[in-house]
Design an enzyme around this catalytic site. Structure first.
Site, PDB file in Angstrom:
ATOM      1  N   GLU A 156       0.889  -1.170   0.000  1.00 45.08           N
ATOM      2  CA  GLU A 156       0.000   0.000   0.000  1.00 45.08           C
ATOM      3  C   GLU A 156       0.917   1.207   0.000  1.00 45.08           C
ATOM      4  O   GLU A 156       1.713   1.371   0.919  1.00 45.08           O
ATOM      5  CB  GLU A 156      -0.870  -0.072   1.253  1.00 45.08           C
ATOM      6  CG  GLU A 156      -2.123   0.721   1.109  1.00 45.08           C
ATOM      7  CD  GLU A 156      -2.143   1.815   2.104  1.00 45.08           C
ATOM      8  OE1 GLU A 156      -1.627   2.897   1.752  1.00 45.08           O
ATOM      9  OE2 GLU A 156      -2.634   1.589   3.213  1.00 45.08           O
ATOM     10  N   CYS A 212      -2.797   7.617   4.620  1.00 39.59           N
ATOM     11  CA  CYS A 212      -2.808   7.246   3.202  1.00 39.59           C
ATOM     12  C   CYS A 212      -4.069   7.759   2.528  1.00 39.59           C
ATOM     13  O   CYS A 212      -4.110   7.893   1.309  1.00 39.59           O
ATOM     14  CB  CYS A 212      -2.674   5.748   3.061  1.00 39.59           C
ATOM     15  SG  CYS A 212      -3.567   4.858   4.316  1.00 39.59           S
TER      16      CYS A 212
HETATM   17  P1  NAP Z   1       9.353   3.479   3.687  1.00 44.65           P
HETATM   18  O1  NAP Z   1      10.595   4.248   3.627  1.00 44.65           O
HETATM   19  O2  NAP Z   1       8.834   2.927   2.417  1.00 44.65           O
HETATM   20  O3  NAP Z   1       9.591   2.266   4.716  1.00 44.65           O
HETATM   21  C1  NAP Z   1       8.599   1.274   4.984  1.00 44.65           C
HETATM   22  C2  NAP Z   1       9.295  -0.023   5.413  1.00 44.65           C
HETATM   23  O4  NAP Z   1       9.957  -0.610   4.288  1.00 44.65           O
HETATM   24  C3  NAP Z   1      10.381   0.175   6.447  1.00 44.65           C
HETATM   25  O5  NAP Z   1      10.420  -0.990   7.256  1.00 44.65           O
HETATM   26  C4  NAP Z   1      11.639   0.298   5.623  1.00 44.65           C
HETATM   27  O6  NAP Z   1      12.794  -0.066   6.320  1.00 44.65           O
HETATM   28  C5  NAP Z   1      11.355  -0.684   4.510  1.00 44.65           C
HETATM   29  N1  NAP Z   1      11.989  -0.326   3.229  1.00 44.65           N
HETATM   30  C6  NAP Z   1      11.878   0.857   2.571  1.00 44.65           C
HETATM   31  N2  NAP Z   1      12.542   0.803   1.394  1.00 44.65           N
HETATM   32  C7  NAP Z   1      13.071  -0.435   1.318  1.00 44.65           C
HETATM   33  C8  NAP Z   1      13.890  -1.100   0.347  1.00 44.65           C
HETATM   34  N3  NAP Z   1      14.281  -0.497  -0.781  1.00 44.65           N
HETATM   35  N4  NAP Z   1      14.258  -2.363   0.594  1.00 44.65           N
HETATM   36  C9  NAP Z   1      13.871  -3.004   1.745  1.00 44.65           C
HETATM   37  N5  NAP Z   1      13.116  -2.415   2.688  1.00 44.65           N
HETATM   38  C10 NAP Z   1      12.713  -1.159   2.490  1.00 44.65           C
HETATM   39  O7  NAP Z   1       8.179   4.301   4.344  1.00 44.65           O
HETATM   40  P2  NAP Z   1       8.182   5.182   5.673  1.00 44.65           P
HETATM   41  O8  NAP Z   1       9.521   5.221   6.306  1.00 44.65           O
HETATM   42  O9  NAP Z   1       7.082   4.690   6.500  1.00 44.65           O
HETATM   43  O10 NAP Z   1       7.780   6.600   5.167  1.00 44.65           O
HETATM   44  C11 NAP Z   1       8.497   7.253   4.158  1.00 44.65           C
HETATM   45  C12 NAP Z   1       7.527   7.800   3.142  1.00 44.65           C
HETATM   46  O11 NAP Z   1       6.608   6.784   2.769  1.00 44.65           O
HETATM   47  C13 NAP Z   1       6.651   8.917   3.611  1.00 44.65           C
HETATM   48  O12 NAP Z   1       7.283  10.165   3.533  1.00 44.65           O
HETATM   49  C14 NAP Z   1       5.490   8.780   2.672  1.00 44.65           C
HETATM   50  O13 NAP Z   1       5.770   9.407   1.463  1.00 44.65           O
HETATM   51  C15 NAP Z   1       5.351   7.330   2.456  1.00 44.65           C
HETATM   52  N6  NAP Z   1       4.309   6.677   3.274  1.00 44.65           N
HETATM   53  C16 NAP Z   1       3.112   6.484   2.701  1.00 44.65           C
HETATM   54  C17 NAP Z   1       2.124   5.861   3.424  1.00 44.65           C
HETATM   55  C18 NAP Z   1       0.803   5.625   2.821  1.00 44.65           C
HETATM   56  O14 NAP Z   1      -0.022   5.034   3.486  1.00 44.65           O
HETATM   57  N7  NAP Z   1       0.537   6.017   1.613  1.00 44.65           N
HETATM   58  C19 NAP Z   1       2.324   5.429   4.729  1.00 44.65           C
HETATM   59  C20 NAP Z   1       3.578   5.639   5.288  1.00 44.65           C
HETATM   60  C21 NAP Z   1       4.560   6.249   4.524  1.00 44.65           C
HETATM   61  P3  NAP Z   1      13.429   0.936   7.409  1.00 44.65           P
HETATM   62  O15 NAP Z   1      12.543   0.879   8.601  1.00 44.65           O
HETATM   63  O16 NAP Z   1      14.761   0.358   7.682  1.00 44.65           O
HETATM   64  O17 NAP Z   1      13.484   2.285   6.759  1.00 44.65           O
END
Ligand code: NAP
Length: 527
Positions: free
Chosen positions: A265, A302
């Site tokens: 998501e 989201c």
């Molecule tokens: P994220 O950076 O995508 O991280 C989510 C999870 O996935 C974390 O456990 C992260 O690890 C892991 N991860 C991220 N990239 C990865 C990769 N390339 N390979 C393996 N694992 C990976 O999301 P976030 O930290 O929650 O938030 C960052 C951004 O995501 C926000 O600024 C927003 O834009 C978006 N977001 C969107 C929603 C939505 O519902 N639409 C919700 C939350 C966030 P780590 O913990 O080690 O970083």
């Protein structure tokens, strides 16, 4: 409750030796004790081996035993008490009432899935009895039930540290489906993850579930999360987060010798459509309600309303004036992580300096370093069509209003939108005919269409769809919220001419589980 910083691998609690991560106080940016040891590849292998060996036993647990296990997790989470809320407040910056509500939702989801397991409809039993006398060919005996896909990797969400994290919707639905779960803890809330992880670990032991039913891993880099998705014992993944993270995991999953589904998501801007009569009659009230939804939880939902479409004119001016006045009064709020705050500020800055965008209003200025200041922007339909970047999600309390020349161009813009989780229509009765003409396009682009409300506040129920076409989710055929989420982790198996003694209980002749079943295509309710 004392935190250990340990990995939970089956019933073991071991300190990871592959680097370490510390939680960060969302308000101050200061590191919080203790250090959480990162898992090694050997830890990952052990968790996967345990999950795989648990799978065949766990998926055949009796419905009542599995339901009680889900209920035990819920009770153990409640039993942590205030320690959980306190730690989660520090790590996420979210206020107490929100987190207490979210804990209620988490527990409610687990209990809902316990009921789903007891009810048994998710097994989708179908029986086509043999017809040995059928001419010209006899008919075989065919029986179908659904089974769990296999061990599931869960990546918790930063914005729902309880309801979409260690024991959140993905975990609850996978466990209900009969799938062991390995959670890759989100680095934004490792302490919260450990507390909830221990609640699940205890329930596994107390309920006599196989050891590998649940593990929790911390990752000091990307190797463990990516390694999980690549491991051939993992058969599906659930993810909530960024588009970049979600698509990276989708690519890894698709490149495996045995590709697996990743239910990610990711990003959605959730269009709000203001129809002429509603705008004329209630524009000011809608403007105020819109701002309330926009700034809820610092806009970190989201389903946040990131886009408003309406026909240009004095009624839209009045809406913008009311929304701007309300927004100017909204205080800046602490965001989930310093990283998310920085990304938000950068995206708002970019929108504000865009040649085709004007700033209608900003909320009150931040009082501390990691607070997001809300923002409202305005552009034209022409500019929105030409500049694809204006469609990108700004994760936080920021929204863009698009002035459309007429309803036809508004409908055209809908056709140009990427897949969305929700679309909200604001209509009065005199708008029904126009609104109806938008429905086919909205159905093609969104998972949930709602009227005279906003997408924030997702009801956890049986008819909820929290999903939508890419990139709102990886697979628009499913939902991550509500009881239907269990379907993501199931697949059907047919049994042809198996003797009664070899049949699973779900499809035995005498229906020992009292399931509703489709016999020869006709639904027969259990007595
Ligand atoms: P994220 O950076 O995508 O991280 C989510 C999870 O996935 C974390 O456990 C992260 O690890 C892991 N991860 C991220 N990239 C990865 C990769 N390339 N390979 C393996 N694992 C990976 O999301 P976030 O930290 O929650 O938030 C960052 C951004 O995501 C926000 O600024 C927003 O834009 C978006 N977001 C969107 C929603 C939505 O519902 N639409 C919700 C939350 C966030 P780590 O913990 O080690 O970083």
């Amino acid at each position: 409750m004392q935190l250990t910083g340990n990995l939970l691998i089956g019933q073991q609690s071991v300190h990871g030796s592959n680097g370490s991560i510390k939680a960060v106080n969302a308000s101050t940016g200061a590191a919080i004790e203790p250090a959480f040891g990162g898992a090694t590849l050997a830890d990952l292998d052990r968790a996967c081996a345990l999950a795989w060996s648990a799978f065949d036993v766990y998926r055949e647990t009796a419905p009542e035993a599995r339901a009680k296990f889900l209920e035990a997790i819920a009770q153990n989470i409640l039993d942590i008490g205030d320690d959980l809320i306190e730690r989660c407040m520090q790590e996420s910056g979210l206020p107490r009432p929100r987190l207490e509500g979210e804990r209620g939702r988490t527990v409610g989801q687990l209990r809902m899935f316990a009921d789903v397991v007891r009810n048994g409809d998710y097994l989708g039993v179908r029986i086509d009895p043999a017809q040995p006398e059928r001419k010209p060919m006899p008919r075989v005996d065919l029986r179908l039930r659904y089974i769990g896909l296999g061990p599931v990797a869960v990546f918790g969400a930063s914005n729902f540290p309880l309801a979409f994290s260690v024991a959140g919707g993905d975990t609850a639905s996978a466990l209900a489906a009969g799938c062991p779960v390995i959670v890759k803890a989100h680095s934004a809330h490792p302490g919260t993850a450990e507390l909830v992880g221990r609640a699940v670990q205890k329930a596994v032991k107390d309920c006599g579930m196989p050891e590998g039913t649940f593990s929790l891993l911390f990752d000091s880099g990307r190797d463990i999360g990516q390694g999980l998705v690549k491991d051939n014992r993992i058969k599906a993944a659930g993810f909530t987060g960024s588009r970049g993270g979600g698509t990276a995991l989708m690519k890894l999953a698709a490149a495996r010798t045995e590709p697996i589904p990743v239910y990610a998501e990711m990003s959605s801007i959730n269009p709000v459509l203001l129809f002429p009569n509603a705008l004329k009659n209630r524009g000011e009230a809608i403007g105020k309600a819109f701002v309330q939804s926009l700034v809820l939880g610092a806009g970190q939902f989201c389903t946040n309303p990131g886009l408003v479409l309406a026909v240009d004119g004095p009624d839209l001016d009045a809406f913008i004036a009311a929304a701007s006045a309300a927004l100017k009064e909204t205080g800046a709020q602490t965001m989930l992580t310093p990283g998310i705050h920085k990304t938000y500020e950068g995206a708002v800055e970019k929108a504000a300096s865009h040649a085709d965008v004007t700033t209608a209003a900003r909320g009150l200025e931040a009082k501390s370093g990691h607070q997001g200041q809300s923002a409202l922007f305005v552009t034209t339909a022409d500019a929105f069509r030409k500049n694809h970047e204006l469609q990108e999600e700004i994760f936080g309390a920021s929204s863009l209003i698009v002035r459309c020349p007429d309803l036809a161009s508004m409908r055209e813009l809908i056709e140009s939108l990427e897949g969305q989780l929700t679309a909200a229509l604001h209509i009065d009765e005199a708008d029904y005919a126009e609104a109806r003409s938008f429905l086919p396009a909205l159905e093609r682009r969104t998972g949930r269409i709602l009227v005279n409300g906003f997408g924030t506040g997702v009801e956890v129920g049986h008819a909820m769809v929290h999903g939508g076409p890419y990139p709102s989710t990886a697979d628009g055929r499913s939902t991550s919220v509500g009881s239907l989420a269990i379907d993501r982790f199931l697949r059907p198996v047919s049994y042809q001419d198996l003797p009664e003694a070899l049949l699973p209980d779900a499809i035995k002749n005498d229906n020992p589980l009292s399931l509703n079943r489709r016999i020869d295509g006709k639904l027969q309710l259990a007595s």
